[in-house]
Scaffold this motif. Structure first.
Motif, short mmCIF file in Angstrom:
data_model
loop_
_atom_site.label_atom_id
_atom_site.label_comp_id
_atom_site.label_asym_id
_atom_site.label_seq_id
_atom_site.Cartn_x
_atom_site.Cartn_y
_atom_site.Cartn_z
N SER A 1 18.35 -57.97 -30.86
CA SER A 1 19.41 -58.63 -31.64
C SER A 1 19.90 -57.39 -32.45
O SER A 1 21.07 -57.56 -33.02
N ASN A 2 19.30 -56.21 -32.76
CA ASN A 2 20.08 -55.28 -33.51
C ASN A 2 19.46 -53.79 -33.55
O ASN A 2 18.29 -53.67 -34.12
N MET B 1 20.51 -58.38 -22.72
CA MET B 1 19.44 -59.27 -23.05
C MET B 1 18.68 -59.29 -21.78
O MET B 1 17.47 -59.29 -21.54
N ASP C 1 11.63 -61.99 -33.01
CA ASP C 1 12.72 -62.83 -33.88
C ASP C 1 13.37 -64.00 -33.13
O ASP C 1 13.00 -64.05 -31.72
N THR D 1 16.11 -64.49 -31.84
CA THR D 1 17.37 -64.48 -31.02
C THR D 1 16.49 -64.26 -29.51
O THR D 1 17.47 -64.82 -28.54
N ALA D 2 15.38 -63.95 -29.17
CA ALA D 2 14.96 -63.86 -27.78
C ALA D 2 13.51 -64.52 -27.71
O ALA D 2 13.00 -64.31 -26.57
#
Length: 577
Positions: A32-33, A95, A124, A126-127
């Motif tokens: 995500s980051n 992704m 996290d 996100t995935a």
């Protein structure tokens, strides 16, 4: 022996024996980051080249991600089918790269786990849902144990959405018979006040229902002391004979109202703590001024890793962290008397972990582990030089394709030898290598290297420096002159910086037909190769190997690589220009 590996964890995992690890904890960079999860910065404040390159190669779609996708399809039917489905949704995206590169690594992690082993994947939201599907395909859905929610902060301002304050830890096991040590956590004060609010003399206690839902046959379905739970669809949690014993010990609370159901007294002073649940809100993030804080942006508190290691391993077991970062899992494993393996893609991380271990356990801790791996950029190389100068010398010589000295001590000014073949000369030539460190390497180092080259009758000398050479050093190196054929003359003394070691051709060899024989991958055999060499007049002769060229006696014929040469002589006009 404990081990710290520098390098790509996929390469290291492939080298580990099957069923050799008891517990794996991994906290990979979150997709995500990317900026937030870069590991360490350089002295100038930016990410190291190796780190940025590694993140780009690993978590962005490209050749490596496509290769990982193909490998998963070849090695694991279920995971390959899942990634095929993901590809329809995420084709060519970062992704998709993240899931492919994680999948190929998780296959290796499942292989190295033993039958009693466990894996904890920290990620996290996100995935996490995609990673859970990947883990289901590799470990099997029945091997999923928990999705643990860790509250990593108390508040987060996120504009027009709920503040994200938690991470996800996915817990899987290799089999149904896995290591599990029950760990309890102390009750917090608010819980004590709200639940243990009754007094029996000076002892605090709470009341617990003695019945459970559902009708049972047998003793637990019988009436006790005139109270029958069956009409209300319930049963006693214990047989009436045991309830009598509890009542004799004063552990049953009888309400003053006639016909009211009794309760079990649970005394606070007998409470050993609460069993750990799947929401962890009792482990706080690292305080900004905490002693354990290292400045690593996603550093996890050591109490978090101690909990995982305590529950899912025993003293003497092997704990593996393939994304070890600043080494929290490594330190926790060492403190809890476990063996450990840490892997990271940047040598700076290895350097930080070593400092952390020494600070916590003393200098003698260095005798308890090995460091394996090679630097990938200049920052990592300097870290290696600071840690182990002899290993840095060996590494830098091998980066040039040479043979390093194996022992420390008087070296006569030689830290390595490079053998290479020149066009038209059967006898191999030599270059001597001298590696210098420190901040004040000057002209004297060039003078000494020239003397060594003359003494050893070498063709060229190579001076490796940690820092760029001074103007005076460059001038002195040029004054030594050049060697080589007219078509390709090179400086007899060449100065190479650490940064240049990572370039394609850090050393200019004079008229070389073959690259140095050590440290380079052999060229694949080809039928012919055309070389355009400006002004070349030498004929290309079959080149013997080093053993054959030590004497000029006739040798049996051996296979040679055919080389076609096109000789181009410049015109006078070209020379004049």
């Amino acid at each position: 022996m404990n081990r710290l590996f520098f390098g790509d964890n996929l390469d290291v995992l492939r080298g580990l024996p099957s069923s050799s690890v008891d517990l794996i904890y991994l906290d990979p960079p979150f997709n995500s980051n990317a900026d937030y999860n870069l590991l360490y910065g350089t002295k100038r404040g930016g990410p190291s080249q190796a780190q940025s390159h590694a993140f780009q190669d690993t978590w962005t779609w490209g050749r490596d991600a496509k290769r990982a996708l193909d490998e998963v399809a070849e090695r694991h039917l279920e995971a390959g089918a899942l990634l095929d489905a993901f590809q329809k949704l995420f084709d060519g995206s970062d992704m998709m790269a993240y899931l492919a590169m994680m999948s190929v690594r998780l296959i290796e992690m499942q292989r190295v786990l033993n039958d009693k082993g466990s894996l904890y994947l920290h990620c996290d939201p996100t995935a996490s849902h995609y990673l859970k599907m990947v883990l289901d395909s590799i470990f099997g859905p029945s091997k999923f144990r928990n999705e643990i929610i860790w509250r990593r902060s108390h508040a987060h301002n996120s504009g027009n959405k709920y503040g994200p304050i938690h991470d996800v830890i996915l817990f899987y096991t290799k089999s149904d018979d896995y290591t599990w040590n029950r760990v309890r956590v102390p009750l917090d004060d608010d819980y004590k006040q709200s639940h243990y609010k009754y007094l029996d003399g000076s002892r605090r206690y709470k009341r617990q229902d003695l019945t459970g839902p559902g009708i049972r046959k047998g003793e637990t379905g019988l009436a006790w002391r005139g109270i029958d739970p069956t009409p209300k669809g319930r049963h006693w949690m214990r047989p009436p004979s045991e309830l009598d014993k509890l009542d004799e010990r004063g552990l049953i609370y009888w309400p003053p109202k006639d016909g009211a159901w009794p309760y079990l007294k649970l005394f606070l002073d007998k409470n050993e703590g609460q069993s750990i649940q799947d929401i962890w809100s009792d482990i706080n993030p690292i305080n900004p001024v905490a002693q354990e804080r290292l400045g690593y942006p996603t550093q996890k508190p050591i109490s978090l890793l101690k909990r995982i290691i305590s529950v899912s391993s025993n003293p003497g077991d092997v704990v593996l962290d393939p994304f070890c970062g600043c080494g929290t899992a490594v330190e926790a494993a060492e403190e809890l008397k476990r063996k450990w393996i840490g892997i990271d893609v940047t040598y700076l991380a290895i350097h930080v972990i070593e400092g952390r271990l020494e600070k916590t356990f003393g200098r003698d801790i260095r005798q308890n582990y090995h460091v394996l791996g090679k630097p990938k950029d200049a920052e990592d190389a300097r870290a290696l030089a600071a840690r182990d100068w002899l290993e840095f010398q060996k590494w830098s010589v091998m980066m040039l394709g040479g043979l390093p000295r194996e022992r420390a001590g008087a070296d006569g000014g030689i830290d390595g030898i490079i053998r290479y073949h020149r066009v038209g000369i059967e006898q191999p030539n030599r270059a001597v290598v001298s590696v210098k460190g420190g901040q004040h390497v000057g002209v004297d180092a060039v003078h000494k290297l020239k003397s060594v080259v003359d003494r050893e009758k070498a063709e060229i000398g190579i001076l490796i420096c940690l820092n760029p050479p001074t103007v005076a050093m460059k001038r002195e190196a040029l004054s030594v002159g050049e060697v080589g054929p007219p078509s390709h003359r090179v400086a007899r003394i060449q100065i190479v910086t650490v940064a240049q070691l990572f370039s394609r051709a850090p050393v200019d060899f004079p008229g070389v037909i073959d690259p140095p024989e050590v440290g380079r991958s052999p060229l694949p055999p080809v039928k012919s190769r055309r070389k355009r060499v400006e002004g070349q007049i030498e004929m290309l002769l079959p080149i013997s190997n080093e053993a054959e060229s030590s004497t000029l006696v006739k040798r049996p014929k051996r296979a040679t690589r055919e080389v076609a040469v096109e000789v181009i002589r410049p015109s006078r006009r070209d020379r004049a220009g």
